[in-house]
Structure formats: structure tokens, C-alpha cells
Write a protein that holds these residues in place. Structure first.
Motif, short mmCIF file in Angstrom:
data_model
loop_
_atom_site.label_atom_id
_atom_site.label_comp_id
_atom_site.label_asym_id
_atom_site.label_seq_id
_atom_site.Cartn_x
_atom_site.Cartn_y
_atom_site.Cartn_z
N LEU A 4 0.87 -1.17 0.00
CA LEU A 4 0.00 0.00 0.00
C LEU A 4 0.91 1.22 0.00
CD1 LEU A 4 -2.75 -1.04 2.57
CD2 LEU A 4 -3.11 -0.59 0.13
N SER A 5 0.66 2.15 -0.91
CA SER A 5 1.60 3.27 -1.10
C SER A 5 0.87 4.60 -1.22
CB SER A 5 2.42 3.03 -2.38
OG SER A 5 3.18 4.18 -2.72
N LEU A 6 1.40 5.60 -0.50
CA LEU A 6 0.97 6.99 -0.65
C LEU A 6 2.23 7.81 -0.86
CD1 LEU A 6 -1.55 8.91 -0.49
CD2 LEU A 6 -0.83 9.39 1.85
N ASP A 7 2.42 8.33 -2.07
CA ASP A 7 3.67 9.05 -2.35
C ASP A 7 3.41 10.43 -2.92
OD1 ASP A 7 2.88 8.65 -4.96
OD2 ASP A 7 4.52 7.29 -5.49
N HIS A 8 4.49 11.11 -3.30
CA HIS A 8 4.43 12.49 -3.79
C HIS A 8 3.65 12.61 -5.08
CE1 HIS A 8 7.47 11.68 -6.96
NE2 HIS A 8 7.83 10.74 -6.11
N THR A 44 9.17 8.01 4.51
CA THR A 44 10.15 9.04 4.17
C THR A 44 9.41 10.35 3.98
OG1 THR A 44 10.04 8.93 1.75
CG2 THR A 44 11.34 7.22 2.85
N CYS A 45 10.14 11.41 3.63
CA CYS A 45 9.49 12.70 3.44
C CYS A 45 8.59 12.71 2.21
CB CYS A 45 10.53 13.82 3.34
SG CYS A 45 11.72 13.61 2.01
N ASN A 46 8.78 11.74 1.30
CA ASN A 46 7.99 11.73 0.07
C ASN A 46 7.03 10.55 -0.05
OD1 ASN A 46 8.68 14.07 -1.42
ND2 ASN A 46 10.69 13.19 -1.83
N ARG A 47 7.00 9.65 0.95
CA ARG A 47 6.12 8.50 0.81
C ARG A 47 5.92 7.77 2.13
NH1 ARG A 47 7.29 5.94 -3.43
NH2 ARG A 47 8.80 7.46 -4.16
N MET A 95 10.90 11.37 -6.34
CA MET A 95 10.60 12.68 -6.88
C MET A 95 11.79 13.18 -7.69
SD MET A 95 9.47 16.13 -4.82
CE MET A 95 11.07 16.43 -4.05
N LEU A 96 12.99 12.92 -7.19
CA LEU A 96 14.23 13.26 -7.88
C LEU A 96 14.85 11.95 -8.35
CD1 LEU A 96 16.04 15.76 -8.46
CD2 LEU A 96 17.34 15.12 -6.42
N ILE A 97 14.74 11.64 -9.64
CA ILE A 97 15.17 10.34 -10.17
C ILE A 97 16.64 10.09 -9.83
CG2 ILE A 97 15.64 9.07 -12.30
CD1 ILE A 97 13.14 10.30 -13.48
N GLU A 291 7.21 22.45 -3.32
CA GLU A 291 7.93 23.31 -4.27
C GLU A 291 9.13 22.59 -4.88
OE1 GLU A 291 5.37 25.75 -1.88
OE2 GLU A 291 6.96 24.41 -1.22
N PHE A 292 9.74 21.70 -4.12
CA PHE A 292 10.91 20.99 -4.63
C PHE A 292 10.54 20.04 -5.76
CE2 PHE A 292 13.25 22.09 -0.64
CZ PHE A 292 14.32 22.70 -1.27
N SER A 293 9.27 19.66 -5.86
CA SER A 293 8.86 18.76 -6.94
C SER A 293 9.05 19.42 -8.31
CB SER A 293 7.40 18.33 -6.75
OG SER A 293 6.53 19.44 -6.85
N VAL A 294 8.89 20.73 -8.38
CA VAL A 294 9.10 21.47 -9.63
C VAL A 294 10.58 21.45 -9.99
CG1 VAL A 294 8.89 23.71 -10.77
CG2 VAL A 294 7.10 22.94 -9.18
N LEU A 295 11.43 21.69 -9.00
CA LEU A 295 12.88 21.66 -9.24
C LEU A 295 13.34 20.27 -9.65
CD1 LEU A 295 14.02 23.73 -6.11
CD2 LEU A 295 13.90 24.53 -8.48
N ALA A 296 12.72 19.25 -9.03
CA ALA A 296 13.08 17.87 -9.34
C ALA A 296 12.73 17.53 -10.79
CB ALA A 296 12.36 16.92 -8.39
N GLU A 297 11.60 18.04 -11.27
CA GLU A 297 11.18 17.78 -12.65
C GLU A 297 12.22 18.27 -13.64
OE1 GLU A 297 7.86 16.95 -15.44
OE2 GLU A 297 7.63 16.90 -13.29
N GLU A 298 12.76 19.46 -13.42
CA GLU A 298 13.78 20.01 -14.30
C GLU A 298 15.04 19.13 -14.27
OE1 GLU A 298 14.41 23.92 -12.83
OE2 GLU A 298 12.40 24.64 -13.34
#
Length: 404
Positions: A4-8, A44-47, A95-97, A291-298
Motif C-alpha cells: 500500500l503506497s501513498l507518495d508524492h 520518508t518525506c515523500n512516501r 521525486m528526484l530520479i 515546491e521541490f517537486s518542480v525543481l526535481a522535474e527540471e
């Protein structure tokens, strides 16, 4: 194994923080699952993810009881859950590959569950996934560029410092001050390491653990309780604690700031350490996990080629794990084969893990049919289209397998 997973990707910080279980809550959760097969909680902070052996319905009942809130979790069943863990360990679901922190977080979650006595049935899967994560990082450049949220945070701090230099061009100014709260935690320690790489900030780091950061050269240590008194002198404030409570409240921050200057607050915690209202205070800006998700996408766009290489390695490692799982489940059938047939089958195991899995599944199903038992769908799964595609990619890559 199920998950069962809840992530960013599925929820923002506000929803995820409800399920950001503390270590004591994870232990209680593990004990609740232990009676029906065990589990490995990963937070973790993202999931927040729970890997478990019982039914989905039983797992959701336990989780809802702990969270006291309806669930919005994704469900991965059997092979999908196992493949998901391999991809997660490789950094392909982050979030950040390619970020490095997730591999250590998976290892820590697994060890925590083992030490707590509720990781039944998880050993082979988690050990293989962790080994796959190491292989991906050693054989690809997927961890190049900014490889963690901590690195992104430090880069944001450096950009802010550069903007301060432009504002004060020509003036005789001292180094900007970075106040880091939670410096002895996993993410906080990585932020500190990144900040120290460039001689830009005067760094003041706080911790609840006395002496935990005193040996870091170029860092001034302070007690956590002094955090508000240190705010006025800070230009950048980074908070990365594991506290379930607010570390910086807007009202107290407003009272603590008397020197007029622009300040950047960076929040790397879930639940958030920093009150969102602080971002609305005069001369204050706030950057949090959303907000870091936008930076991670780039950043992820730069890693596309390395990610494809990582995908191939994950596919090979996962097929190898499935073949090992099939060999364990079908050991009694394989041992009964004639010697010549046995050699052929184990050669197949080495050269084509996917075909070996099919062989074992068919053999086990045939054996069960003769005994009048149900076919072995839940033990050796039918390969799905994704697995077939993975086999084709492995062959195209020269038949490389994990551990060969």
C-alpha cells in the motif's frame, strides 16, 4: 508480498503528513501486522509504504485504525509490489530520479522491521532490491547532477546567497549565515555536507544531541532550544528534523526578527517543520517539499538517458530475483528431475531467467493438477506483458543479469 503506497505523485504534503508514522508508531504497526504475516513500513518525506503478506482488506483495516482517516493509498499486488520495490531502490520512483537517500531509507526500514521481529517473508525480496539499487548506482550515471533533496536544498541556498551578493554589490559585507536545524539526522547531515562543499556560508547548526556536530570543521554548533534566538542573524534557515510538531511557528518567528533583511526558509520535513504562514511574513520566503517537486522535474529531464540504463538493470535484476524465487518454491520438483534434465534446466536458469520462471510455473501447476490442488497462480506468477518486455530488453543488452 503486497504494498500500500501513498507518495508524492498521489498526494501533497498536507495529506502525506497524516501517515508520516514515527518510529514508535511503526513498531506498533509492525506488531499489529505480525499476527497476520508481518510487514515492512517505509516512511520518508515523500512516501509512506507498507509491504505486507496478508490480504489487502486486512492491511487497510489496520492502517485506517492507526491513521484514524480513510485511505487514499495505491495498491500493488504480488509481482507488481515486488517490481515496485526494485524500481524504488533504484531511485526510479523518487521525486528526484536516482536520488541516493531512498536506498538507505529502504535498508533502514527493512532492518528496523527485522529487529522488531515483524519482517517475516521479506528477507529475499528486500535484500535483492537493495542489491539492485547498489548495482544501478555503480553502473549508471543516474545519481549524477543533484542527486538528493538535500542537494537541491543546498543549491537553493547557494542561489539565494548569490542574489544577496548582487543586492549588496560593492558593500563590505560578511558571509551570509545559514541556520540548519536537525543537522544530525539523515537529510540534515547531507544538507550540511553539501553546504560545506562551498565556502559561502557561515553555518550554525542545531541539534538535540549534545556534541553531535561539534567535530564538523567550519560549523558552529548550538542547542536546538536556542533556534528562535538565532533567527535574527540568519539569512537562510533550513529545517530537516523528524519532529511530529512544528519547529518554527509564525508568531514566534515574527517576534524573533528585528533586523530588516530578506530571508529564505527551507523546509525538508514531512510533517512540515515550518509554519506555512512564515512565507507570508515581510521579507521572508518559504520553499517546502511541494515546491521541490518542480525543481526535481527540471533535474529529471537531464537524467533521461541514465534512467533508461537503470530501467534495463532493474529489469534484469528483477527477472533474476523471480528466477531465484521460482527455484526456492519448486526445489522439491527440480531435485526430482533426471540429472541430464536438471543440468538443462539450471543452464536455462542462468541464460534465460524468464523462461526458467515459466518452466517452474508450468511444472508446479502440473504437479498440483495431478494432486487435485489449485494451480500455482499466487506462488509463481504468470509473466505479464511488462515482464515480457523486460526480457526483450535484457536480451538486447547482451543477456546481462544481476550478480553475473
Amino acid at each position: 508480498m503486497h504494498c500500500l503506497s501513498l507518495d508524492h505523485k498521489r498526494a501533497g504534503v498536507a495529506e502525506r503528513q497524516v501517515f508520516a508514522f514515527t518510529s514508535s508508531e511503526r513498531a506498533a504497526l509492525g506488531k499489529a501486522f505480525a499476527a497476520i504475516g508481518g510487514c515492512v513500513p517505509l516512511v520518508t518525506c515523500n512516501r509512506t509504504e507498507i509491504y505486507f503478506l496478508c490480504s489487502r482488506e486486512e492491511a487497510e483495516r489496520i492502517l485506517e485504525k492507526f491513521a484514524e482517516k480513510p485511505l487514499n493509498f495505491s495498491f500493488y499486488g504480488e509481482e507488481d509490489a515486488e517490481r515496485h520495490l526494485f524500481r524504488l531502490a533504484a531511485g526510479l520512483e523518487s521525486m528526484l530520479i536516482g536520488e541516493d537517500e531512498i536506498l538507505g531509507q529502504i535498508r533502514k526500514a527493512y532492518e528496523e522491521a527485522r529487529n522488531g521481529g515483524y519482517a517475516a517473508g521479506a528477507d529475499a525480496l528486500f535484500q535483492a532490491a537493495i542489491a539492485c539499487g547498489k548495482k544501478v548506482r555503480s553502473e549508471t550515471s543516474v545519481s549524477a547532477y543533484a542527486c538528493s533533496v538535500a542537494t537541491l536544498a543546498a543549491n537553493e541556498a547557494f542561489r539565494f546567497a548569490k542574489s544577496l551578493q548582487k543586492e549588496n554589490a560593492g558593500a563590505d559585507t560578511e558571509k551570509p549565515v545559514a541556520l540548519l536545524v536537525g543537522a544530525t539526522g539523515g537529510i540534515g547531515a547531507n544538507v550540511l555536507k553539501n553546504l560545506l562543499c562551498k565556502n559561502i556560508f557561515r553555518i550554525v547548526a542545531t541539534s538535540r544531541k549534545h556534541g553531535g556536530i561539534a567535530t564538523a570543521e567550519g560549523v558552529e554548533s548550538a542547542d536546538y532550544s536556542a533556534r528562535y534566538s538565532l533567527l535574527d542573524g540568519a539569512d537562510v534557515v533550513i529545517s530537516a528534523t523528524a519532529s511530529p510538531h512544528t519547529v518554527f511557528g509564525a508568531a514566534k518567528v515574527r517576534k524573533s526578527l528585528s533586523t530588516k533583511k530578506t530571508r529564505l526558509f527551507i523546509d525538508l520535513s514531512v510533517p512540515p517543520d515550518i509554519d506555512r504562514k512564515i512565507g507570508a511574513l515581510k521579507d521572508c520566503s518559504l520553499t517546502g517539499m511541494d515546491e521541490f517537486s518542480v525543481l526535481a522535474e527540471e533535474n529529471n529531464k537531464k537524467k533521461a538517458r541514465a534512467a533508461r540504463e537503470a530501467e534495463r538493470i532493474v529489469a534484469a535484476c528483477f527477472l533474476e530475483y523471480c528466477a531465484g524465487d521460482a527455484a526456492r518454491v519448486c526445489a522439491h520438483l527440480l531435485s526430482a528431475l533426471p540429472q541430464s534434465e536438471k543440468k538443462r534446466v539450471f543452464a536455462l536458469r542462468k541464460e534465460n531467467p524468464a523462461a526458467f520462471v515459466r518452466f517452474c510455473r508450468e511444472g508446479l501447476s502440473s504437479s498440483r493438477e495431478k494432486k487435485g490442488e489449485p494451480a500455482a497462480g499466487g506462488v509463481i506468477r504468470e509473466e505479464q506483458s511488462a515482464a515480457a518486455g523486460a526480457e526483450a530488453r535484457v536480451r538486447a543488452d547482451g543477456g546481462k543479469e544481476c550478480g553475473r
